[in-house]
Write a protein that holds these residues in place. Structure first.
Motif, mmCIF file in Angstrom:
data_model
loop_
_atom_site.group_PDB
_atom_site.id
_atom_site.type_symbol
_atom_site.label_atom_id
_atom_site.label_comp_id
_atom_site.label_asym_id
_atom_site.label_seq_id
_atom_site.Cartn_x
_atom_site.Cartn_y
_atom_site.Cartn_z
ATOM 1 N N ARG A 40 0.852 -1.184 0.000
ATOM 2 C CA ARG A 40 0.000 0.000 0.000
ATOM 3 C C ARG A 40 0.891 1.238 0.000
ATOM 4 O O ARG A 40 1.973 1.259 0.572
ATOM 5 C CB ARG A 40 -0.899 0.037 1.246
ATOM 6 N N SER A 48 2.087 4.703 1.267
ATOM 7 C CA SER A 48 2.063 5.299 2.605
ATOM 8 C C SER A 48 2.784 6.638 2.607
ATOM 9 O O SER A 48 3.721 6.867 1.830
ATOM 10 C CB SER A 48 2.721 4.369 3.633
ATOM 11 N N SER A 49 2.360 7.516 3.521
ATOM 12 C CA SER A 49 2.991 8.829 3.657
ATOM 13 C C SER A 49 4.445 8.709 4.065
ATOM 14 O O SER A 49 5.302 9.479 3.609
ATOM 15 C CB SER A 49 2.224 9.669 4.685
ATOM 16 N N TRP A 75 6.468 7.800 1.085
ATOM 17 C CA TRP A 75 6.550 8.946 0.178
ATOM 18 C C TRP A 75 7.547 9.974 0.685
ATOM 19 O O TRP A 75 8.343 10.506 -0.089
ATOM 20 C CB TRP A 75 5.184 9.590 -0.017
ATOM 21 N N PRO A 127 1.263 11.453 -4.586
ATOM 22 C CA PRO A 127 0.674 11.242 -3.261
ATOM 23 C C PRO A 127 -0.750 11.754 -3.166
ATOM 24 O O PRO A 127 -1.579 11.145 -2.485
ATOM 25 C CB PRO A 127 1.615 12.011 -2.326
ATOM 26 N N PHE A 162 -3.027 8.940 -4.799
ATOM 27 C CA PHE A 162 -3.254 7.784 -3.925
ATOM 28 C C PHE A 162 -4.073 8.154 -2.693
ATOM 29 O O PHE A 162 -5.079 7.518 -2.369
ATOM 30 C CB PHE A 162 -1.913 7.179 -3.483
ATOM 31 N N LYS A 163 -3.633 9.189 -1.985
ATOM 32 C CA LYS A 163 -4.264 9.519 -0.709
ATOM 33 C C LYS A 163 -5.727 9.918 -0.890
ATOM 34 O O LYS A 163 -6.584 9.581 -0.057
ATOM 35 C CB LYS A 163 -3.482 10.624 -0.013
ATOM 36 N N THR A 164 -6.029 10.645 -1.977
ATOM 37 C CA THR A 164 -7.405 11.076 -2.174
ATOM 38 C C THR A 164 -8.305 9.913 -2.546
ATOM 39 O O THR A 164 -9.468 9.854 -2.124
ATOM 40 C CB THR A 164 -7.473 12.190 -3.242
ATOM 41 N N TYR A 179 -7.766 6.842 -1.503
ATOM 42 C CA TYR A 179 -7.931 6.160 -0.211
ATOM 43 C C TYR A 179 -8.963 6.866 0.666
ATOM 44 O O TYR A 179 -9.809 6.219 1.302
ATOM 45 C CB TYR A 179 -6.598 6.110 0.541
ATOM 46 N N ASP A 180 -8.909 8.194 0.720
ATOM 47 C CA ASP A 180 -9.804 8.946 1.610
ATOM 48 C C ASP A 180 -11.240 8.965 1.099
ATOM 49 O O ASP A 180 -12.189 8.759 1.861
ATOM 50 C CB ASP A 180 -9.308 10.379 1.780
#
Length: 313
Positions: A11, A13-14, A17, A90, A93-95, A97-98
């Motif tokens: 996955r 991850s911050s 990154w 980032p 991916f993060k958006t 995921y959120d």
């Protein structure tokens, strides 16, 4: 067909990154990040001629959603891969995921040039779900070519997606992946068998109209093109570029006024195709991002009227 070892485990991850960013992009120029002086073997589609880029389910990504992002790497568009490797990846991916418009994203990057003029008109990464996709992204060869024909070879990605990808999302669940090409020029009218041989190392039995390649990719992919309005080619001939893409893709031809909102537009488009209203999605962003996304997705819906695939192949 022989297959590559399935990728896409892990996955994003911050923490990973931050380590990558600190070591790779912070304080460095585009040229210092993208150091490849030629097409890299691991991104060479000719090496995939008897292989398949796979997006598979795994313990960490049990309902994988494949996403292809094709970046124009000709001279006028170097800012796009640079943006993506510094900031866009980032956010993407993060958006996802959120906001969860789709589960378990696995991303494949493609580099796009001009098959008439360039030595490396198509580059393709693996599908990845973790920081390894950033390493492959920075391996793109920014050839900076292109030519005077007012188009780039975006449909090569459609050919590759239609002929050389295999996904659990579609094969197990009949759920299409998402394919975005990004650039500032028009699509060509056709891609010839000789041109495909130049890229893939093998010659198909026919030439293809661009519309036929769109139909081929659309069997298993929701296909979009994002035109970057800040690009020099678009600024020279905006009406021609708009007409070209709108005639080909209808409402799936998207136009973006600020390339720094590219990841937000990709996620917004997925949200809308998955059933959310364009206005509600645009309104979910803060500040000027809301207006940029509103303009880019105006009229787009999950029932967008794209013609259905017809079995020519």
């Amino acid at each position: 067909m022989e297959r590559m070892h399935p990728m896409g485990r892990g996955r994003f991850s911050s923490t990973d990154w931050d380590i990558f960013s600190s070591a790779t992009t912070t304080g460095r120029s585009t040229r210092e990040i993208f150091t490849a002086a030629t097409l890299q073997d691991n991104l060479n589609p000719a090496r995939a001629r008897n292989l398949t880029r796979e997006a598979r389910d795994s313990a960490s990504n049990p309902h994988s959603t494949p996403l292809i992002v094709g970046l124009d790497v000709t001279g006028s568009m170097h800012r796009i891969p640079d943006y993506m490797v510094r900031d866009g990846l980032p956010v993407l991916f993060k958006t996802i995921y959120d906001r969860k418009p789709v589960p378990d994203p696995q991303i494949m990057f493609a580099g796009i040039g001009d098959v008439v003029y360039d030595r490396a008109p198509l580059q393709v990464s693996q599908f990845e779900a973790d920081i390894s996709i950033a390493q492959q992204l920075k391996g793109l060869y920014l050839e900076g070519g292109g030519g005077a024909n007012a188009s780039e070879s975006y449909p090569l990605v459609w050919y590759f997606a239609g002929m050389h990808t295999s996904t659990d999302s579609f094969e197990k669940r009949r759920k299409k992946g998402y394919l975005f090409t990004i650039g500032d020029e028009m699509a060509p009218d056709s891609i010839t068998a000789d041109q495909i041989q130049k890229v893939m190392g093998i010659r198909p039995q026919q030439d293809f109209l661009t519309s036929e390649l769109l139909d081929l990719a659309s069997q298993a992919w929701n296909v979009f093109h994002i035109t970057i309005e800040e690009g020099s080619n678009y600024r020279r001939m905006p009406n021609r570029v708009r007409a070209n893409w709108t005639d080909l893709l209808g409402q799936r031809a998207l136009f973006l006024s600020d390339y720094r909102k590219l990841s937000e537009l990709i996620v917004s488009t997925i949200q809308i195709l998955e059933g959310e209203s364009a206005e509600m999605v645009a309104g979910s962003w803060a500040g000027e991002t809301a207006q940029v996304i509103r303009e880019s997705t105006r009229g787009l819906s999950s029932n967008d009227g794209r013609r259905k695939w017809s079995p020519h192949f």
